[in-house]
Design a protein around this motif. Structure first.
Motif, PDB file in Angstrom:
ATOM      1  N   PHE A  11       0.860  -1.184   0.000  1.00 60.80           N
ATOM      2  CA  PHE A  11       0.000   0.000   0.000  1.00 60.80           C
ATOM      3  C   PHE A  11       0.902   1.241   0.000  1.00 60.80           C
ATOM      4  CE2 PHE A  11      -2.438  -3.306   2.334  1.00 60.80           C
ATOM      5  CZ  PHE A  11      -3.465  -3.478   1.401  1.00 60.80           C
ATOM      6  N   GLU A  12       1.165   1.780  -1.203  1.00 58.04           N
ATOM      7  CA  GLU A  12       2.090   2.918  -1.339  1.00 58.04           C
ATOM      8  C   GLU A  12       1.593   4.111  -0.527  1.00 58.04           C
ATOM      9  OE1 GLU A  12       3.937   4.145  -4.892  1.00 58.04           O
ATOM     10  OE2 GLU A  12       3.820   2.158  -5.817  1.00 58.04           O
ATOM     11  N   PHE A  15       2.584   3.843   6.204  1.00 60.11           N
ATOM     12  CA  PHE A  15       3.767   3.823   7.068  1.00 60.11           C
ATOM     13  C   PHE A  15       4.565   2.536   6.831  1.00 60.11           C
ATOM     14  CE2 PHE A  15       5.796   3.420  11.391  1.00 60.11           C
ATOM     15  CZ  PHE A  15       6.680   4.476  11.203  1.00 60.11           C
ATOM     16  N   ALA A  16       3.871   1.446   6.523  1.00 62.68           N
ATOM     17  CA  ALA A  16       4.561   0.188   6.198  1.00 62.68           C
ATOM     18  C   ALA A  16       5.437   0.379   4.956  1.00 62.68           C
ATOM     19  CB  ALA A  16       3.542  -0.921   5.965  1.00 62.68           C
ATOM     20  N   TYR A  17       4.915   1.064   3.960  1.00 64.21           N
ATOM     21  CA  TYR A  17       5.675   1.336   2.723  1.00 64.21           C
ATOM     22  C   TYR A  17       6.914   2.173   3.041  1.00 64.21           C
ATOM     23  CZ  TYR A  17       6.790   3.254  -1.899  1.00 64.21           C
ATOM     24  OH  TYR A  17       7.439   3.622  -3.053  1.00 64.21           O
ATOM     25  N   PHE A  18       6.716   3.230   3.821  1.00 67.12           N
ATOM     26  CA  PHE A  18       7.833   4.101   4.218  1.00 67.12           C
ATOM     27  C   PHE A  18       8.871   3.303   5.009  1.00 67.12           C
ATOM     28  CE2 PHE A  18       9.388   6.597   7.938  1.00 67.12           C
ATOM     29  CZ  PHE A  18      10.313   7.394   7.267  1.00 67.12           C
ATOM     30  N   SER A 105       7.464 -11.400  -0.926  1.00 67.36           N
ATOM     31  CA  SER A 105       8.590 -10.487  -1.130  1.00 67.36           C
ATOM     32  C   SER A 105       8.489  -9.335  -0.140  1.00 67.36           C
ATOM     33  CB  SER A 105       8.604  -9.957  -2.565  1.00 67.36           C
ATOM     34  OG  SER A 105       7.573  -9.000  -2.731  1.00 67.36           O
ATOM     35  N   TRP A 106       9.527  -8.527  -0.108  1.00 65.19           N
ATOM     36  CA  TRP A 106       9.634  -7.473   0.903  1.00 65.19           C
ATOM     37  C   TRP A 106       8.486  -6.469   0.846  1.00 65.19           C
ATOM     38  CZ3 TRP A 106      13.069  -7.463   4.842  1.00 65.19           C
ATOM     39  CH2 TRP A 106      14.134  -8.361   4.751  1.00 65.19           C
ATOM     40  N   PHE A 107       8.079  -6.084  -0.346  1.00 66.69           N
ATOM     41  CA  PHE A 107       7.037  -5.064  -0.466  1.00 66.69           C
ATOM     42  C   PHE A 107       5.635  -5.659  -0.606  1.00 66.69           C
ATOM     43  CE2 PHE A 107      10.662  -2.388  -1.155  1.00 66.69           C
ATOM     44  CZ  PHE A 107      10.263  -1.110  -0.818  1.00 66.69           C
ATOM     45  N   ARG A 108       5.526  -6.930  -0.950  1.00 67.45           N
ATOM     46  CA  ARG A 108       4.188  -7.496  -1.182  1.00 67.45           C
ATOM     47  C   ARG A 108       3.654  -8.280   0.017  1.00 67.45           C
ATOM     48  NH1 ARG A 108       6.592  -8.552  -6.176  1.00 67.45           N
ATOM     49  NH2 ARG A 108       6.816 -10.769  -5.760  1.00 67.45           N
ATOM     50  N   SER A 109       4.536  -8.675   0.930  1.00 68.10           N
ATOM     51  CA  SER A 109       4.112  -9.497   2.076  1.00 68.10           C
ATOM     52  C   SER A 109       3.663  -8.609   3.243  1.00 68.10           C
ATOM     53  CB  SER A 109       5.270 -10.392   2.517  1.00 68.10           C
ATOM     54  OG  SER A 109       5.576 -11.306   1.486  1.00 68.10           O
ATOM     55  N   PRO A 110       3.012  -9.213   4.258  1.00 63.69           N
ATOM     56  CA  PRO A 110       2.606  -8.421   5.427  1.00 63.69           C
ATOM     57  C   PRO A 110       3.805  -7.728   6.082  1.00 63.69           C
ATOM     58  CG  PRO A 110       1.507 -10.552   5.454  1.00 63.69           C
ATOM     59  CD  PRO A 110       2.517 -10.608   4.348  1.00 63.69           C
ATOM     60  N   TRP A 111       3.605  -6.484   6.460  1.00 70.04           N
ATOM     61  CA  TRP A 111       4.668  -5.679   7.068  1.00 70.04           C
ATOM     62  C   TRP A 111       5.192  -6.332   8.344  1.00 70.04           C
ATOM     63  CZ3 TRP A 111       3.332  -0.816  10.380  1.00 70.04           C
ATOM     64  CH2 TRP A 111       4.508  -0.244  10.878  1.00 70.04           C
TER      65      TRP A 111
END
Length: 440
Positions: A11-12, A15-18, A105-111
């Motif tokens: 989710f771009e 806070f998880a993305y950041f 992957s790092w950006f697609r999996s749960p934070w």
């Protein structure tokens, strides 16, 4: 109610993305820098082997940082630790959730999963670089934060001495007010979190005691009365004379926060609200500043050795509490797994059974809150007990300052009002909760 999506860097703008894009690579950069700065120490201790280990560890961490920044697939662990197969089984489980042959992957999996995985990979990097396997890459930052916070700690220890000096003359209402006061100190101590600050100085430099009244409006959920009602039973004689009241504290940060937890634990023992306090820490360095057994014992020793009468006296009392068994320290590898707490009864039945012995469990900090609630995009008004799903070992309370975008149990409209006026209210550490759930 349908379970909402996990928070995730997919989710771009979240806070998880950041965190995955910026904060975690910054933390890894500091890890690399710390290992490199200790090169001469490794040479002195281990000779050429130490230098080779330093190179190997730096190479491992640099590769790991690249994997993260380029959204590579999550890799299985290759070491032979007792938790390795559990982590790799959890990766298989993540793959089945995605389906269609897609890899986590790092950006697609749960934070929650990828952030925990990062710290386990840091551990793997050290384990694969003997003889520096036991080097704590975060210890320098933790120790520095402790010393930076010393004035605030001295004020707390002095305040605790004054409280204990006058304890015999306290009325029931005065005891309750003192309990509430030190609960709030423990709450705001949670602001000192080195994983949020990227390992930069985030110490408490001034006494928190004089700020409590002005901070009161920022406590969004205040269930202190529920905690008092549980603990005051023993003081009022409404429990059997022989029964022991036990509180468990699932620790968060070392440094100033840990000292606030010690002060709270000391006070509730002295006020005869409890007969034993059980602390739960991490098995290895975790989320930069989380408390390990070394940090726990080191903090007691530092206080004992302090050149300050009341801080030294606190250290002596805390050492004696541990020797007498009215303070007990526990480790369990479950705390350094990626699992939500609703899976504890299946994944770590021994720990769940231990927690069931408690009269009240205090969960400190943000990561514990994320694992309690599954780190999901819950509606703000969902009851806390509902977000816990099946996790109800004993009456429990989350004591946290908000530093991740998950919060439940708010009155209708509060979350929306805050979002409109302060878009970063869930991640700034400005707001806090003392949020209780009874046993269901």
């Amino acid at each position: 109610m349908e379970t909402p999506d996990s928070l995730s860097a997919k989710f771009e703008g979240s806070f998880a993305y950041f965190t995955v894009k910026d904060r975690l690579p910054q933390i890894l950069t500091k890890v690399i820098d710390t290992v490199h700065r200790n090169k001469n120490k490794f040479l002195e201790e281990y000779g050429v082997e130490g230098i080779e280990a330093e190179k190997k560890a730096i190479s491992f961490f640099s590769k790991l940082r690249n994997e993260m920044q380029t959204d590579k697939p999550i890799l299985p662990l290759t070491d032979d630790q007792p938790d390795t197969h559990i982590w790799n089984r959890y990766l298989d489980y993540q793959e089945t959730l995605l389906g269609k042959g897609e890899q986590p992957s790092w950006f697609r999996s749960p934070w929650l999963y990828v952030e925990c995985y990062l710290y386990r990979r840091v551990q793997e990097g050290l384990l694969s670089s003997p003889p520096i396997c036991k080097f704590d890459v975060f210890r320098e930052a933790k120790n520095e934060s402790f010393f930076q916070s010393q004035p605030a700690m001295l004020a707390l220890c002095t305040d605790l001495h004054e409280l204990k000096r006058n304890m015999e003359s306290l009325s029931r209402d005065q005891s309750r007010k003192e309990f509430y006061r030190l609960l709030q100190v423990s709450l705001w101590g949670n602001k000192c979190d080195l994983s949020i600050s990227g390992g930069l100085d985030n110490s408490q430099k001034s006494s928190i005691l004089s700020s409590l009244e002005s901070l009161q409006p920022f406590i969004l959920v205040d269930n202190m009365e529920s905690l008092w009602n549980i603990l005051s039973k023993s003081r009022d004689g409404s429990t059997e004379k022989d029964s022991r009241i036990r509180v468990d504290i699932v620790l968060d940060n070392a440094g100033f926060e840990l000292v606030t937890d010690f002060v709270l634990a000391d006070a509730i023992l002295s006020l005869k609200l409890v007969s034993e306090v059980h602390f739960h820490g991490k098995c290895f360095p975790w989320f930069v500043s989380d408390t390990t057994r070394h940090d726990f014992n080191w903090t007691v020793r530092q206080c004992l050795a302090a050149n300050h009468k009341w801080m030294s006296k606190c250290g002596q009392t805390w050492k004696e509490n541990l020797e007498k068994g009215c303070w007990v320290y526990h480790e369990n590898m479950f705390w350094t797994l990626p699992h939500e707490y609703c899976s504890m009864a299946d994944t770590a039945p021994d720990l769940y059974t231990e927690l069931q012995k408690s009269d009240l469990i205090l969960f400190k900090g943000d990561l514990n809150y994320r694992k309690l609630t599954g780190d999901r995009k819950w509606d703000f008004t969902v009851p806390f007990s509902q977000a816990l799903t099946t996790f109800h070992p004993a009456p429990l309370c989350s004591i946290r300052t908000l530093k991740a975008d998950v919060q439940v149990g708010l009155r209708p409209g509060i979350g929306e009002q805050l979002t409109a006026s302060e878009p970063d209210w869930m991640i700034s550490g400005k707001y806090g909760v003392i949020q209780f759930s009874p046993t269901v």
